[in-house]
Design a protein around this motif. Structure first.
Motif, PDB file in Angstrom:
ATOM      1  N   ASN A  51       0.802  -1.222   0.000  1.00  0.00           N
ATOM      2  CA  ASN A  51       0.000   0.000   0.000  1.00  0.00           C
ATOM      3  C   ASN A  51       0.834   1.271   0.000  1.00  0.00           C
ATOM      4  O   ASN A  51       0.295   2.377   0.072  1.00  0.00           O
ATOM      5  N   ARG A  52       2.148   1.124  -0.089  1.00  0.00           N
ATOM      6  CA  ARG A  52       3.020   2.296  -0.070  1.00  0.00           C
ATOM      7  C   ARG A  52       3.078   2.952  -1.450  1.00  0.00           C
ATOM      8  O   ARG A  52       2.816   2.311  -2.473  1.00  0.00           O
ATOM      9  N   GLN A  53       3.442   4.215  -1.447  1.00  0.00           N
ATOM     10  CA  GLN A  53       3.577   4.941  -2.705  1.00  0.00           C
ATOM     11  C   GLN A  53       4.663   4.285  -3.550  1.00  0.00           C
ATOM     12  O   GLN A  53       5.755   3.995  -3.049  1.00  0.00           O
ATOM     13  N   PRO A  54       4.409   4.023  -4.823  1.00  0.00           N
ATOM     14  CA  PRO A  54       5.412   3.399  -5.690  1.00  0.00           C
ATOM     15  C   PRO A  54       6.710   4.205  -5.731  1.00  0.00           C
ATOM     16  O   PRO A  54       6.704   5.418  -5.515  1.00  0.00           O
ATOM     17  N   ALA A  55       7.816   3.520  -6.026  1.00  0.00           N
ATOM     18  CA  ALA A  55       9.120   4.187  -6.064  1.00  0.00           C
ATOM     19  C   ALA A  55       9.744   4.110  -7.456  1.00  0.00           C
ATOM     20  O   ALA A  55      10.957   4.270  -7.599  1.00  0.00           O
ATOM     21  N   ASP A  56       8.933   3.895  -8.473  1.00  0.00           N
ATOM     22  CA  ASP A  56       9.468   3.780  -9.828  1.00  0.00           C
ATOM     23  C   ASP A  56      10.252   5.026 -10.227  1.00  0.00           C
ATOM     24  O   ASP A  56      11.290   4.927 -10.896  1.00  0.00           O
ATOM     25  N   ASP A  57       9.762   6.194  -9.837  1.00  0.00           N
ATOM     26  CA  ASP A  57      10.447   7.438 -10.183  1.00  0.00           C
ATOM     27  C   ASP A  57      11.811   7.531  -9.509  1.00  0.00           C
ATOM     28  O   ASP A  57      12.802   7.961 -10.123  1.00  0.00           O
ATOM     29  N   ILE A  58      11.870   7.088  -8.255  1.00  0.00           N
ATOM     30  CA  ILE A  58      13.142   7.112  -7.523  1.00  0.00           C
ATOM     31  C   ILE A  58      14.138   6.151  -8.150  1.00  0.00           C
ATOM     32  O   ILE A  58      15.299   6.501  -8.388  1.00  0.00           O
ATOM     33  N   LEU A  59      13.683   4.937  -8.429  1.00  0.00           N
ATOM     34  CA  LEU A  59      14.574   3.928  -9.001  1.00  0.00           C
ATOM     35  C   LEU A  59      15.085   4.345 -10.373  1.00  0.00           C
ATOM     36  O   LEU A  59      16.244   4.108 -10.724  1.00  0.00           O
ATOM     37  N   SER A  60      14.240   4.994 -11.143  1.00  0.00           N
ATOM     38  CA  SER A  60      14.660   5.482 -12.453  1.00  0.00           C
ATOM     39  C   SER A  60      15.716   6.568 -12.302  1.00  0.00           C
ATOM     40  O   SER A  60      16.713   6.590 -13.028  1.00  0.00           O
ATOM     41  N   GLU A  61      15.523   7.433 -11.324  1.00  0.00           N
ATOM     42  CA  GLU A  61      16.447   8.546 -11.091  1.00  0.00           C
ATOM     43  C   GLU A  61      17.832   8.065 -10.676  1.00  0.00           C
ATOM     44  O   GLU A  61      18.845   8.646 -11.082  1.00  0.00           O
ATOM     45  N   ILE A  62      17.891   6.994  -9.885  1.00  0.00           N
ATOM     46  CA  ILE A  62      19.188   6.508  -9.402  1.00  0.00           C
ATOM     47  C   ILE A  62      19.740   5.363 -10.244  1.00  0.00           C
ATOM     48  O   ILE A  62      20.765   4.766  -9.900  1.00  0.00           O
ATOM     49  N   GLY A  63      19.062   5.043 -11.329  1.00  0.00           N
ATOM     50  CA  GLY A  63      19.573   4.042 -12.260  1.00  0.00           C
ATOM     51  C   GLY A  63      19.319   2.606 -11.867  1.00  0.00           C
ATOM     52  O   GLY A  63      20.056   1.706 -12.293  1.00  0.00           O
ATOM     53  N   LEU A  64      18.281   2.363 -11.085  1.00  0.00           N
ATOM     54  CA  LEU A  64      17.994   0.993 -10.654  1.00  0.00           C
ATOM     55  C   LEU A  64      16.636   0.485 -11.137  1.00  0.00           C
ATOM     56  O   LEU A  64      16.164  -0.544 -10.672  1.00  0.00           O
ATOM     57  N   SER A  65      16.043   1.189 -12.071  1.00  0.00           N
ATOM     58  CA  SER A  65      14.745   0.751 -12.580  1.00  0.00           C
ATOM     59  C   SER A  65      14.868  -0.612 -13.263  1.00  0.00           C
ATOM     60  O   SER A  65      15.692  -0.810 -14.158  1.00  0.00           O
ATOM     61  N   GLY A  66      14.076  -1.563 -12.804  1.00  0.00           N
ATOM     62  CA  GLY A  66      14.094  -2.906 -13.360  1.00  0.00           C
ATOM     63  C   GLY A  66      15.305  -3.729 -12.982  1.00  0.00           C
ATOM     64  O   GLY A  66      15.520  -4.812 -13.542  1.00  0.00           O
ATOM     65  N   CYS A  67      16.104  -3.250 -12.038  1.00  0.00           N
ATOM     66  CA  CYS A  67      17.332  -3.954 -11.630  1.00  0.00           C
ATOM     67  C   CYS A  67      17.167  -4.655 -10.281  1.00  0.00           C
ATOM     68  O   CYS A  67      16.427  -4.202  -9.425  1.00  0.00           O
ATOM     69  N   LYS A  68      17.908  -5.743 -10.121  1.00  0.00           N
ATOM     70  CA  LYS A  68      17.969  -6.395  -8.817  1.00  0.00           C
ATOM     71  C   LYS A  68      19.019  -5.673  -7.985  1.00  0.00           C
ATOM     72  O   LYS A  68      20.102  -5.349  -8.486  1.00  0.00           O
ATOM     73  N   PHE A  69      18.701  -5.421  -6.709  1.00  0.00           N
ATOM     74  CA  PHE A  69      19.696  -4.763  -5.878  1.00  0.00           C
ATOM     75  C   PHE A  69      19.574  -5.183  -4.418  1.00  0.00           C
ATOM     76  O   PHE A  69      18.486  -5.482  -3.923  1.00  0.00           O
ATOM     77  N   ALA A  70      20.745  -5.224  -3.781  1.00  0.00           N
ATOM     78  CA  ALA A  70      20.817  -5.446  -2.338  1.00  0.00           C
ATOM     79  C   ALA A  70      20.898  -4.066  -1.698  1.00  0.00           C
ATOM     80  O   ALA A  70      21.555  -3.165  -2.222  1.00  0.00           O
ATOM     81  N   MET A  71      20.246  -3.901  -0.570  1.00  0.00           N
ATOM     82  CA  MET A  71      20.151  -2.579   0.057  1.00  0.00           C
ATOM     83  C   MET A  71      20.816  -2.577   1.428  1.00  0.00           C
ATOM     84  O   MET A  71      20.663  -3.520   2.212  1.00  0.00           O
ATOM     85  N   TYR A  72      21.577  -1.530   1.690  1.00  0.00           N
ATOM     86  CA  TYR A  72      22.172  -1.313   3.008  1.00  0.00           C
ATOM     87  C   TYR A  72      21.683   0.030   3.513  1.00  0.00           C
ATOM     88  O   TYR A  72      21.740   1.034   2.799  1.00  0.00           O
ATOM     89  N   ILE A  73      21.195   0.067   4.742  1.00  0.00           N
ATOM     90  CA  ILE A  73      20.721   1.301   5.353  1.00  0.00           C
ATOM     91  C   ILE A  73      21.501   1.528   6.642  1.00  0.00           C
ATOM     92  O   ILE A  73      21.400   0.735   7.580  1.00  0.00           O
TER      93      ILE A  73
END
Length: 212
Positions: free
Chosen positions: A16-38
């Motif tokens: 139910n969260r707001q989609p992040a497609d715009d963010i992923l596109s901006e940082i070059g990860l749209s459609g990519c698999k990624f591991a995340m560190y916070i």
């Protein structure tokens, strides 16, 4: 346990969260698999181990990128390390981001890596994403191998890489781990229960004091 300190954005169901497609596109990860560190880019948090994990998986021909959310004194050192290992194009540093940004992006990660994380471990869990974590501090309370994720020996980045490989090789297993860790975090970090516990403990202390 600081479930009552978790930002409300993380308590929204991932679906139910707001989609992040715009963010992923901006940082070059749209459609990519990624591991995340916070987390902070400081030696105590071992962010360099994430670099080693991604490099190891690249050697084994896994198409996985690394997304670092956070900042710190090790940033330039980590960037240089990516160059040494030839994975500079696979690692993205976005710096510090607000909680709404993080809450939107987490559900898109293939896996979250937690060498040594505090509150961010709960935030990742509430995103319903599989987690691989080191057995350090309180992390074993939430991450249990085969039940809510993969817990590996602390500082053993090779074991962390193997655990990530397990998640990538078995998407159904990874999905179940994500669902299970979200349920566990919702129960363990329930703010209503935690607030009640805190009030009860303070009342006990006050009663002891006033009885004297």
């Amino acid at each position: 346990r600081y479930g009552n300190l978790i930002h409300s954005a993380h308590r929204v169901h991932p679906g139910n969260r707001q989609p992040a497609d715009d963010i992923l596109s901006e940082i070059g990860l749209s459609g990519c698999k990624f591991a995340m560190y916070i987390g902070r880019l400081e030696r105590i948090k071992m962010p360099d181990h994430i670099i080693m994990v991604i490099a190891e998986l690249k050697k084994k021909r896994y198409d996985l990128n690394g997304l670092f959310v956070g900042d710190g004194s090790m940033k330039e050192q980590l960037i240089e390390k990516t160059r040494e290992l030839g994975i500079e194009k696979n690692i993205i540093f976005v710096g510090n981001k607000d909680q709404n940004w993080i809450a939107r992006v987490v559900p898109y990660a293939s896996v979250v890596l937690s060498p040594h994380t505090g509150r961010a471990l709960t935030e990742a869990a509430l995103g319903g994403i599989p987690i691989v974590a080191y057995d350090i501090d309180w992390q074993s309370e939430l991450i249990k191998t085969g039940k809510t994720g993969e817990l590996v020996e602390c500082k053993n980045w090779s074991a962390m890489a193997d655990a990530v490989k397990k998640m990538l090789d078995d998407p159904l297993y990874a999905k179940h781990m994500g669902i299970n860790v979200m349920k566990a975090a919702l129960e363990m970090m329930d703010p209503v229960k935690l607030n009640a516990n805190e009030r009860n403990e303070y009342e006990k202390l006050f009663l002891r004091y006033y009885k004297k």
